[in-house]
Design an enzyme around this catalytic site. Sequence first.
Site, short mmCIF file in Angstrom:
data_model
loop_
_atom_site.label_atom_id
_atom_site.label_comp_id
_atom_site.label_asym_id
_atom_site.label_seq_id
_atom_site.Cartn_x
_atom_site.Cartn_y
_atom_site.Cartn_z
CB SER A 129 -0.78 -0.03 0.90
OG SER A 129 -1.86 1.23 1.14
CE1 TYR A 142 -4.40 -1.80 5.02
CE2 TYR A 142 -4.12 -0.45 4.80
CZ TYR A 142 -4.06 -1.69 4.45
OH TYR A 142 -4.15 -1.53 3.32
#
Length: 239
Positions: A129, A142
């Site tokens: 990501s 995250y």
Amino acid sequence: MKLQDAVVLVTGANRGIGAEFVAQLRRRGAAKIYAAARDVSAVDPDGVHPIELDVTDPGAVEAAARVAGDVQVLINNAGISTGTALVTGDVAAIRREMDTNFYGPLLMTRAFAPILGANGGGAVLNVVSALSWFTAPGSGAYAASKAAAWMLTDSTRLELAGQGTHVVGVHMGLVDTDMAKGLQAPKIPPSALAAAGLDAVESGAQEVLADDWARFVKAGLVLDPERRYAELFSALGAS
């Protein structure tokens, strides 16, 4: 390597990006696709081999490796986002994100590395990501797990080079999946992300910047933190 006639295992294959990887692997002529998920009832069984798999369970990972001993490409796609802050958030939720987003791909890579080596080297693709390179309020857990996944990608690339295993990291901003539902910002379709990742496996590229946001964030890593976050938050429309 070419994906035509290859044997591929995809984690988190029951929806979103994982389901799109499976669909595109079919179109690219993969010989066998293992579609792994905690809930395989949602996996389209047409032309695939469903495997019930929780990547946070070492026993389940070892069982999958025993079943899928012919794998040539491993796609570590399974992931979660709990929206947990690091300082004030629930520690159990933070551990869940680390277990799924970092330890899951680590366990899978450790289990399948000998298999990939025995089958000619093959490839590992990690869905990481752009949040591996920055964070924002509510994204602490995250982002930390994806930063760890980025370093996992780099480390395993070096460690597996001797056996000829190609390791790819895929970075992106928002993808139009359930995880990003409700967020009002530009999103790329899962098909675009899956295509970029599979193209990298075939071309030998080591890193994929799948959208403009990933390219913007990566370019800012040369800046000092104060300026970098000022530019990031300005781009996000936040103060």
